[in-house]
Design a protein around this motif. Structure first.
Motif, PDB file in Angstrom:
ATOM      1  N   GLY A  17      -4.954 -77.709  15.324  1.00 33.89           N
ATOM      2  CA  GLY A  17      -6.073 -77.288  14.506  1.00 33.89           C
ATOM      3  C   GLY A  17      -6.265 -75.786  14.523  1.00 33.89           C
ATOM      4  O   GLY A  17      -6.509 -75.156  13.480  1.00 33.89           O
ATOM      5  N   VAL A  18      -6.158 -75.202  15.708  1.00 27.33           N
ATOM      6  CA  VAL A  18      -6.299 -73.747  15.821  1.00 27.33           C
ATOM      7  C   VAL A  18      -5.213 -73.054  15.006  1.00 27.33           C
ATOM      8  O   VAL A  18      -5.483 -72.088  14.276  1.00 27.33           O
ATOM      9  N   ASP A  19      -3.981 -73.553  15.104  1.00 26.08           N
ATOM     10  CA  ASP A  19      -2.880 -72.941  14.355  1.00 26.08           C
ATOM     11  C   ASP A  19      -3.129 -73.010  12.851  1.00 26.08           C
ATOM     12  O   ASP A  19      -2.865 -72.035  12.115  1.00 26.08           O
ATOM     13  N   PHE A  23      -0.977 -58.269   8.370  1.00 20.57           N
ATOM     14  CA  PHE A  23      -0.793 -58.681   9.759  1.00 20.57           C
ATOM     15  C   PHE A  23       0.512 -59.447   9.956  1.00 20.57           C
ATOM     16  O   PHE A  23       0.612 -60.315  10.827  1.00 20.57           O
ATOM     17  N   ALA A  24       1.511 -59.120   9.148  1.00 17.13           N
ATOM     18  CA  ALA A  24       2.827 -59.734   9.313  1.00 17.13           C
ATOM     19  C   ALA A  24       3.441 -59.282  10.625  1.00 17.13           C
ATOM     20  O   ALA A  24       3.172 -58.191  11.118  1.00 17.13           O
ATOM     21  N   GLY A  25       4.265 -60.134  11.178  1.00 13.53           N
ATOM     22  CA  GLY A  25       4.917 -59.796  12.449  1.00 13.53           C
ATOM     23  C   GLY A  25       4.632 -60.846  13.496  1.00 13.53           C
ATOM     24  O   GLY A  25       4.757 -62.039  13.247  1.00 13.53           O
ATOM     25  N   LYS A  26       4.218 -60.416  14.653  1.00 15.73           N
ATOM     26  CA  LYS A  26       3.994 -61.324  15.760  1.00 15.73           C
ATOM     27  C   LYS A  26       2.875 -62.312  15.450  1.00 15.73           C
ATOM     28  O   LYS A  26       1.822 -61.932  14.906  1.00 15.73           O
ATOM     29  N   VAL A  27       3.097 -63.576  15.789  1.00 16.78           N
ATOM     30  CA  VAL A  27       2.069 -64.613  15.670  1.00 16.78           C
ATOM     31  C   VAL A  27       1.883 -65.251  17.035  1.00 16.78           C
ATOM     32  O   VAL A  27       2.704 -65.101  17.947  1.00 16.78           O
ATOM     33  N   ALA A  28       0.802 -65.972  17.178  1.00 11.41           N
ATOM     34  CA  ALA A  28       0.507 -66.614  18.458  1.00 11.41           C
ATOM     35  C   ALA A  28       1.511 -67.711  18.762  1.00 11.41           C
ATOM     36  O   ALA A  28       1.854 -68.526  17.905  1.00 11.41           O
ATOM     37  N   GLU A  29       1.991 -67.744  19.994  1.00 15.62           N
ATOM     38  CA  GLU A  29       2.877 -68.781  20.491  1.00 15.62           C
ATOM     39  C   GLU A  29       2.081 -69.704  21.415  1.00 15.62           C
ATOM     40  O   GLU A  29       0.968 -69.368  21.837  1.00 15.62           O
ATOM     41  N   PRO A  30       2.630 -70.890  21.735  1.00 12.30           N
ATOM     42  CA  PRO A  30       1.897 -71.806  22.626  1.00 12.30           C
ATOM     43  C   PRO A  30       1.438 -71.157  23.925  1.00 12.30           C
ATOM     44  O   PRO A  30       0.339 -71.442  24.417  1.00 12.30           O
ATOM     45  N   GLU A  31       2.237 -70.255  24.466  1.00 16.15           N
ATOM     46  CA  GLU A  31       1.865 -69.614  25.725  1.00 16.15           C
ATOM     47  C   GLU A  31       0.716 -68.612  25.543  1.00 16.15           C
ATOM     48  O   GLU A  31       0.130 -68.142  26.526  1.00 16.15           O
ATOM     49  N   ASP A  32       0.401 -68.295  24.272  1.00 14.98           N
ATOM     50  CA  ASP A  32      -0.691 -67.371  24.008  1.00 14.98           C
ATOM     51  C   ASP A  32      -2.042 -68.071  23.907  1.00 14.98           C
ATOM     52  O   ASP A  32      -3.071 -67.415  23.763  1.00 14.98           O
ATOM     53  N   GLU A  33      -2.038 -69.407  23.960  1.00 16.19           N
ATOM     54  CA  GLU A  33      -3.297 -70.132  23.867  1.00 16.19           C
ATOM     55  C   GLU A  33      -4.193 -69.777  25.050  1.00 16.19           C
ATOM     56  O   GLU A  33      -3.728 -69.579  26.170  1.00 16.19           O
ATOM     57  N   ILE A  34      -5.489 -69.711  24.772  1.00 17.23           N
ATOM     58  CA  ILE A  34      -6.441 -69.299  25.793  1.00 17.23           C
ATOM     59  C   ILE A  34      -7.338 -70.460  26.202  1.00 17.23           C
ATOM     60  O   ILE A  34      -7.547 -71.410  25.448  1.00 17.23           O
ATOM     61  N   GLU A  35      -7.845 -70.372  27.410  1.00 19.54           N
ATOM     62  CA  GLU A  35      -8.853 -71.325  27.858  1.00 19.54           C
ATOM     63  C   GLU A  35     -10.211 -70.833  27.361  1.00 19.54           C
ATOM     64  O   GLU A  35     -10.640 -69.729  27.686  1.00 19.54           O
ATOM     65  N   LEU A  36     -10.864 -71.654  26.543  1.00 16.34           N
ATOM     66  CA  LEU A  36     -12.155 -71.240  26.015  1.00 16.34           C
ATOM     67  C   LEU A  36     -13.207 -71.239  27.117  1.00 16.34           C
ATOM     68  O   LEU A  36     -13.241 -72.132  27.964  1.00 16.34           O
ATOM     69  N   ILE A  37     -14.051 -70.232  27.089  1.00 16.24           N
ATOM     70  CA  ILE A  37     -15.147 -70.115  28.043  1.00 16.24           C
ATOM     71  C   ILE A  37     -16.425 -70.532  27.312  1.00 16.24           C
ATOM     72  O   ILE A  37     -16.891 -69.828  26.412  1.00 16.24           O
ATOM     73  N   CYS A  38     -16.975 -71.676  27.681  1.00 13.64           N
ATOM     74  CA  CYS A  38     -18.086 -72.270  26.934  1.00 13.64           C
ATOM     75  C   CYS A  38     -19.198 -72.716  27.870  1.00 13.64           C
ATOM     76  O   CYS A  38     -19.025 -73.671  28.645  1.00 13.64           O
TER      77      CYS A  38
END
Length: 344
Positions: free
Chosen positions: A305-307, A322-337
């Motif tokens: 969904g985020v992707d 913003f062409a170029g680098k995109v987020a990879e699975p290892e770039d996913e963050i832990e949400l602070i909620c």
């Protein structure tokens, strides 16, 4: 010149459900928004509910000038550890700003126009900032230490509002707990993370549409006074309420809350040329998605969904900028909620 047979004859394909939704695979939907003007050089600040963290993270990965006004000191072993102390989560270390009332009160406090009566909460002999209690897992050893840190924080907030080009705010909740004494709205109910709940001192305030609209209009007017060129991007969090303090079922309360927020966000974007709306809420939560972008708890948004949200965000001119680098699975963050701790 002959007039069209009816006013819909001149509408583009995206205006028709059958052509743009009903006859398409959900992954092929296009033109869900008209991207706002945004350059890599634009200084972008973020605030709001948990989902805003995804937008900030993806903008930073793609090379945007993401503002980090309170960077983590070099004492943490990893970025993930620093995030658990509130560093790098948003542009300032204010934690979750779930409501419009928190936003306008923060702005006023940072500019010396408001002094909340209750700023410090206590828990087991440790002291916490009542307006961002989730940032400090262990608390401070004195109320004075909390207040000193808050002054440093407010200075960073003031500079952020003055220097930014674009403010991304994700609207998350209508429900909030406020002080009976002066109306200060807290990010969590007293007693949830710190402090002590006293019914005579605190009350639930479920903000109505007209109140949220007034908060946001006042915030916008005041922001433009200190930063005339600022633009704002609004989103609505697709994450359902963790719990409701009303008498409604949480499903009904969620629908009410998100509907109100979506309505106000749309009105603001319609009425102000420099306020824009991005439909992350619709992409995740609308019925054509069939709930496929939620985790099994039907609340937290999964990586797919985020992707998809980010694919739609970086479309049109933004796909080129913003062409170029995109987020990879290892770039996913832990949400602070903070809200998630209600049901913990």
């Amino acid at each position: 010149m002959t007039a069209p047979a009816n006013p819909y004859k001149t509408q583009p394909e995206r205006a028709f459900w059958r052509a743009s939704v009903g006859a398409r695979h959900y992954a092929d939907l296009a033109d869900l928004w008209q991207p706002m003007p945004l350059k890599k050089s634009d200084r972008v600040a973020t605030a709001g509910s948990c989902f805003a963290q995804h937008i900030g993270n993806n903008l930073a990965i793609r090379g945007a000038a993401f503002m980090d006004m309170e960077p983590a000191p070099p004492v943490f072993s990893s970025e993930a550890e620093a995030r658990r102390w509130g560093y790098g989560v948003f542009s300032c270390r204010y934690g979750n700003s779930y409501t419009s009332r928190q936003l306008i009160q923060l702005f006023d406090e940072a500019h010396g126009q408001r002094s909340p009566q209750e700023l410090v909460w206590e828990k087991q002999g440790r002291f916490f900032d009542a307006l961002r209690p989730g940032l400090d897992p262990v608390g401070q050893d004195s109320a004075e230490a909390v207040l000193a840190l808050r002054q440093q924080h407010l200075e960073a907030v003031r500079r952020m509002f003055a220097e930014m080009d674009v403010f991304v705010f994700t609207m998350g909740l209508t429900e909030g707990w406020e002080s009976v004494a002066d109306g200060t709205m807290f990010p969590t109910a007293p007693g949830t993370i710190a402090g002590t709940y006293r019914p005579e001192a605190y009350r639930l305030h479920n903000l109505r549409a007209h109140e949220i609209r007034a908060d946001m209009e006042e915030f916008w007017d005041r922001l433009r006074q200190v930063n005339p060129g600022a633009r704002m991007l609004l989103t609505v969090s697709p994450v359902p309420l963790a719990a409701t303090a009303t008498d409604n079922h949480v499903l009904v309360a969620t629908t009410w809350s998100k509907s109100v927020l979506r309505s106000v966000a749309g009105e603001l974007a319609e009425d102000h040329p420099d306020i824009h709306y991005f439909p992350s809420y619709e992409i995740i939560s609308s019925h054509p998605a069939r709930g496929m972008f939620f985790e099994p708890d039907l609340r937290n948004v999964n990586g797919f969904g985020v992707d998809l949200v980010m694919q739609h965000f970086f479309s049109g001119d933004l796909a080129v900028e913003f062409a170029g680098k995109v987020a990879e699975p290892e770039d996913e963050i832990e949400l602070i909620c903070d809200e998630g701790r209600i049901d913990g």
